[in-house]
Design an enzyme around this catalytic site. Structure first.
Site, mmCIF file in Angstrom:
data_model
loop_
_atom_site.group_PDB
_atom_site.id
_atom_site.type_symbol
_atom_site.label_atom_id
_atom_site.label_comp_id
_atom_site.label_asym_id
_atom_site.label_seq_id
_atom_site.Cartn_x
_atom_site.Cartn_y
_atom_site.Cartn_z
ATOM 1 N N HIS A 77 1.665 4.276 -2.732
ATOM 2 C CA HIS A 77 1.873 5.572 -2.618
ATOM 3 C C HIS A 77 3.075 6.401 -3.223
ATOM 4 O O HIS A 77 2.807 7.439 -3.931
ATOM 5 C CB HIS A 77 1.659 6.173 -1.178
ATOM 6 N N HIS B 171 0.877 -1.186 0.129
ATOM 7 C CA HIS B 171 -0.035 0.042 0.032
ATOM 8 C C HIS B 171 1.008 1.166 0.157
ATOM 9 O O HIS B 171 0.703 2.089 -0.728
ATOM 10 C CB HIS B 171 -0.771 -0.045 1.286
ATOM 11 N N GLU B 172 1.973 1.392 0.878
ATOM 12 C CA GLU B 172 2.836 2.563 1.067
ATOM 13 C C GLU B 172 3.601 2.495 -0.253
ATOM 14 O O GLU B 172 4.022 3.736 -0.936
ATOM 15 C CB GLU B 172 3.512 2.320 2.314
ATOM 16 N N GLU C 142 -6.060 6.819 -1.264
ATOM 17 C CA GLU C 142 -6.252 5.561 -0.262
ATOM 18 C C GLU C 142 -6.856 4.374 -0.927
ATOM 19 O O GLU C 142 -6.201 3.042 -0.791
ATOM 20 C CB GLU C 142 -6.895 5.741 1.071
#
Length: 383
Positions: free
Chosen positions: A142, A138-139, A189
Site C-alpha cells: 500500500h 500487504h501494508e 486490496e
C-alpha cells in the site's frame, strides 16, 4: 520519523526486487486509477492545500501516545518483518509501525506526508510468523503504491461532499462517488495482497492468513482447498437474484470478501506475470513517468472484459451473452433469473414412431445418460 532502510539489512534471504514499480503487482483497475491521478495536472498543488486541512499531525500524535511503536525494543519480530518487506520491495524509507489494542484483526496504511502502518493486537495474536509477514508486505505494498495518500485525500473529499448532500440530487451524486471509490478500494486490496505474496513468497501462508481472518484461529478445522472451493461456489452458484444480492452485499465494503481475495491471489500466483516478476523481469519505478494513461485504461478495460467473459456468475454470464448478441434475450433473462434451463420439448411418441418408419430406421427416443449442468460436489475447507 522514518529510518533508512540501509541501516538494517534483513538476515533472512528472500528474492529481492530492486527498483520494482508498484505497477508490477497492481490490479489493472487500481493501476489505471493511480496512473491517472499521478499525471493529473495541478494535483501537487491540491495535495499541499489539503495537507494543511487534514488532521494528520493529530493522528500521528494519537498513535504515538496511545499505541506501541514497533522497534528493536518493542515487537522486535514485527520490526524485522517490516524492514525485510521494505528491503524486498526496495522501499527507500521504512514507515513507522504501531500496534494498537483492538481485538478485531485489522491493519491499515494511512498518512499523507509519510505513510504509517497500524496493526491491531487481534491480528498479531491471530497469525503466525509467515502469515504475519504476508500482512506486513500487504501494508508495505500500500505504501509503495501510494494508496495511503490517495485514499486519505479522496476520503476527505468524500466526507466533505457528504456535508452538502442536502443539495437536490446531491445524495445521488455522492453515492455514485462513494460507490466508485469503494470499487477502487477493493481493487487496491487485491493489489496489496499480491505485494504481500511477493514479500512473503509463501502462497500457503497467504492463504492461511486470509482463512484465519475469515474463520478465526482454528486452523486445524480448516482447509485451504475447501476454502477456495467456497469461492468457486460463491462465484458460480445461484441465479440472477443471488447475483444482485452479491452486489448489494459488497457495495458498502472497502474490502473484497475473504474467499474472493484468496481465489484472486491464488489465480494471480499461477499467471505468467507473477512468474516473470519472480524471475526478475518487472517494470521499474524510474519508468513510471513514461507510463501512458490511455494504455493503463485500456488494460483496465481489457481486465474487466476478461473477468466478465470468464466469470461463472449468472449475471456476468448474462452480461457476456448480451455483449455477444444473444438471440433470445427475453428467454435468457427469464431462465437466468429463475434458475431454470431451457430444454427442447419432447415430441409425442407417435410422431417419433412415424419419423422412424418414414426413415426406415428405428423410432428415435429421448437421449439417455446424465443431463448437463449437474451440480458439482462442494468440498470443505487480512487485512
Amino acid at each position: 520519523m522514518t529510518e533508512d532502510i540501509n541501516d538494517h539489512v534483513p538476515s533472512r534471504q528472500r528474492r529481492r526486487f530492486p527498483g520494482i514499480s508498484s505497477r508490477a503487482y497492481e490490479h489493472p483497475a487500481d493501476r489505471s486509477a493511480l496512473v491517472a491521478l499521478r499525471k493529473l495536472s495541478g494535483f501537487d498543488t491540491v495535495f499541499k492545500a489539503l495537507s494543511g486541512l487534514l488532521p494528520e499531525r493529530s493522528l500521528r500524535l494519537l498513535f504515538l501516545s496511545d499505541s506501541v511503536r514497533v522497534s528493536d525494543a518493542q515487537f522486535a519480530h514485527l520490526n524485522a518483518m517490516l524492514r525485510d518487506a521494505c528491503y524486498i520491495l526496495d522501499l527507500e524509507k521504512v514507515p513507522p509501525m504501531y500496534v494498537t489494542q483492538n481485538p478485531q484483526p485489522n491493519a491499515m496504511c494511512i498518512g499523507l506526508d509519510e505513510p504509517i502502518i497500524v496493526v491491531t493486537t487481534g491480528l498479531v495474536e491471530l497469525l503466525d510468523e509467515e502469515e504475519m509477514r504476508a500482512v506486513v508486505g500487504h501494508e508495505v505494498g500500500h505504501a509503495l503504491s501510494g494508496h495511503s495518500v490517495y485514499r486519505t485525500i479522496l476520503l476527505f473529499l468524500t466526507n466533505l461532499a457528504l456535508k452538502v448532500a442536502w443539495i437536490p440530487l446531491g445524495n445521488v451524486a455522492i453515492m455514485a462517488i462513494v460507490t466508485a471509490l469503494r470499487e477502487w478500494f477493493r481493487k487496491s486490496e487485491l493489489s496489496a495482497d499480491r505485494a504481500g505474496l511477493l514479500v512473503g513468497q509463501d502462497l500457503q501462508a497467504s492463504m492461511r492468513g486470509l482463512m484465519k481472518i475469515a474463520g478465526g484461529n482454528h486452523l486445524h478445522e480448516m482447509n485451504v482447498d475447501a476454502f477456495l472451493e467456497q469461492a468457486k461456489e460463491y462465484e458460480s452458484g445461484g441465479d440472477l437474484r443471488d447475483s444482485v444480492l452479491k452486489i448489494l452485499n459488497v457495495l458498502p465494503r472497502s474490502h473484497p470478501f475473504t474467499t474472493v481475495r484468496a481465489a484472486e491471489l491464488n489465480k494471480w500466483a499461477e499467471t505468467r506475470d507473477y512468474q516473470r516478476i519472480m524471475d526478475g523481469h518487472y517494470p521499474r519505478r524510474d519508468e513510471d513517468k513514461d507510463t501512458s494513461v490511455s494504455d493503463s485504461f485500456r488494460e483496465s478495460a481489457a481486465s474487466y472484459a476478461e473477468s466478465v467473459k470468464s466469470s461463472k456468475d449468472p449475471l456476468m454470464k448474462l452480461v457476456g451473452d448480451i455483449a455477444g448478441g444473444t438471440a433470445d434475450l427475453g428467454g435468457k433473462l427469464r431462465d437466468t433469473f429463475t434458475g431454470k434451463s431451457t430444454r427442447p420439448a419432447d415430441k409425442p411418441s407417435g410422431d417419433k414412431a412415424s419419423e422412424g418408419k418414414a426413415s426406415g430406421g428405428k423410432p428415435s427416443g429421448p437421449e439417455a445418460g446424465p443431463s448437463d449442468g449437474k451440480p458439482e460436489q462442494n468440498g470443505r475447507e487480512g487485512d
